[in-house]
Design an enzyme around this catalytic site. Structure first.
Site, PDB file in Angstrom:
ATOM      1  N   PRO A 171       0.828  -1.276  -0.013  1.00  0.00           N
ATOM      2  CA  PRO A 171      -0.011   0.024  -0.106  1.00  0.00           C
ATOM      3  C   PRO A 171       0.750   1.444  -0.103  1.00  0.00           C
ATOM      4  CG  PRO A 171      -0.111  -1.071   1.990  1.00  0.00           C
ATOM      5  CD  PRO A 171       0.632  -1.912   1.334  1.00  0.00           C
ATOM      6  N   ASN A 172       0.156   2.210  -0.656  1.00  0.00           N
ATOM      7  CA  ASN A 172       0.794   3.704  -0.720  1.00  0.00           C
ATOM      8  C   ASN A 172       2.039   3.844  -1.699  1.00  0.00           C
ATOM      9  OD1 ASN A 172      -1.312   4.659   0.847  1.00  0.00           O
ATOM     10  ND2 ASN A 172      -0.306   3.904   2.536  1.00  0.00           N
ATOM     11  N   ARG A 221       4.858  10.982  -2.356  1.00  0.00           N
ATOM     12  CA  ARG A 221       4.902  10.925  -0.895  1.00  0.00           C
ATOM     13  C   ARG A 221       5.996  10.976  -0.297  1.00  0.00           C
ATOM     14  NH1 ARG A 221       4.767   4.563   1.241  1.00  0.00           N
ATOM     15  NH2 ARG A 221       4.086   5.323   3.240  1.00  0.00           N
ATOM     16  N   TYR A 280      11.129   8.970   1.271  1.00  0.00           N
ATOM     17  CA  TYR A 280      11.099   7.635   0.146  1.00  0.00           C
ATOM     18  C   TYR A 280      11.611   8.497  -0.774  1.00  0.00           C
ATOM     19  CZ  TYR A 280       7.936   5.697   3.710  1.00  0.00           C
ATOM     20  OH  TYR A 280       7.251   5.225   4.594  1.00  0.00           O
ATOM     21  N   ASN A 314       7.501  -5.611  -0.711  1.00  0.00           N
ATOM     22  CA  ASN A 314       7.718  -4.470   0.498  1.00  0.00           C
ATOM     23  C   ASN A 314       6.002  -4.465   0.752  1.00  0.00           C
ATOM     24  OD1 ASN A 314       7.421  -2.008   1.797  1.00  0.00           O
ATOM     25  ND2 ASN A 314       8.723  -1.030  -0.253  1.00  0.00           N
ATOM     26  N   ALA A 329       2.867  -0.639   5.063  1.00  0.00           N
ATOM     27  CA  ALA A 329       2.450  -0.500   6.294  1.00  0.00           C
ATOM     28  C   ALA A 329       2.088  -1.700   7.066  1.00  0.00           C
ATOM     29  CB  ALA A 329       1.586   0.472   6.649  1.00  0.00           C
ATOM     30  N   GLU A 367      11.796  -9.635   2.264  1.00  0.00           N
ATOM     31  CA  GLU A 367      11.044  -8.444   2.680  1.00  0.00           C
ATOM     32  C   GLU A 367      12.080  -7.282   2.548  1.00  0.00           C
ATOM     33  OE1 GLU A 367       9.395  -8.224   6.541  1.00  0.00           O
ATOM     34  OE2 GLU A 367      10.260  -6.009   6.456  1.00  0.00           O
ATOM     35  N   HIS A 379      12.513  -2.651   1.955  1.00  0.00           N
ATOM     36  CA  HIS A 379      11.908  -1.334   2.271  1.00  0.00           C
ATOM     37  C   HIS A 379      12.980  -0.363   2.023  1.00  0.00           C
ATOM     38  CE1 HIS A 379       9.033  -3.155   4.999  1.00  0.00           C
ATOM     39  NE2 HIS A 379       9.921  -3.796   5.390  1.00  0.00           N
ATOM     40  N   ARG A 420      13.469   4.716  12.281  1.00  0.00           N
ATOM     41  CA  ARG A 420      12.326   5.609  12.281  1.00  0.00           C
ATOM     42  C   ARG A 420      11.464   5.629  13.501  1.00  0.00           C
ATOM     43  NH1 ARG A 420       9.347   4.954   6.832  1.00  0.00           N
ATOM     44  NH2 ARG A 420       8.306   6.720   7.517  1.00  0.00           N
TER      45      ARG A 420
END
Ligand code: DQA
Length: 154
Positions: free
Chosen positions: A14-15, A22, A27, A78, A81, A102, A104, A111
């Site tokens: 998502p996103n 964004r 990012y 990825n 969230a 996985e 990112h 963070r």
């Protein structure tokens, strides 16, 4: 395993369709089309097959993972969230039993505290985090390496 036998499924959660727009400070400015182009170029260099999907929906991501059975030998995901709380995506990865990495863009360990926890990583070969769009290319290389060694460390 020969590289030409390897087919990897790349999933953006998502996103991630909003990359380049964004939170650029976190990012970066590269959009998803540019990352996908680089993933395809990397797959060509590695002489492997690749398909790429993006979804903002948990159930759809689970369906995509299920559909990988018998079609792909590796997954790079990825989960966005969902990384931090989707037991359903974790269970799907465990269920299909396809070696998964996985990835990112940001360093989730530097963070907010809630981002340091991944419920997905324990069912993956490992996690690559903090290299922007390059995280996907590293993820692709990592899964190919393990498939060729036929030697997963989890
Ligand atoms: C992300 C990190 C997640 O915490 C966040 O929710 C995202 C993007 C990354 O690629 O850095 O959506 O997965």
């Amino acid at each position: 395993m020969q590289n030409t036998d390897i087919k990897v499924l790349v999933i953006h959660g998502p996103n991630l369709n909003l990359l380049g727009i964004r939170e650029k400070g976190i990012y970066g400015t590269e959009d998803i089309e540019s990352i996908n182009k680089r993933i395809r170029e990397e797959a060509e260099k590695l002489n492997i097959g690749v398909e790429i999907y993006q979804s903002n929906h948990e159930g759809e991501i689970i369906d995509i993972i299920h559909s990988a059975m018998g079609k792909y030998n590796g997954i790079v995901i990825n989960p966005g969230a969902y990384t931090h709380y989707s037991i359903a995506i974790r269970d799907a990865i465990k269920a299909v039993d396809i070696p998964t990495v996985e990835v990112h863009l940001s360093n989730v360990h530097g963070r907010e505290e809630f981002r340091a926890k991944s419920v997905i990583a324990p069912v993956c070969l490992g996690q690559i985090s903090g290299f922007g769009g390059d995280s996907y290319l590293l993820g692709l290389r990592a899964v190919v390496l393990r498939l060729k060694q036929n030697n997963a460390f989890c």
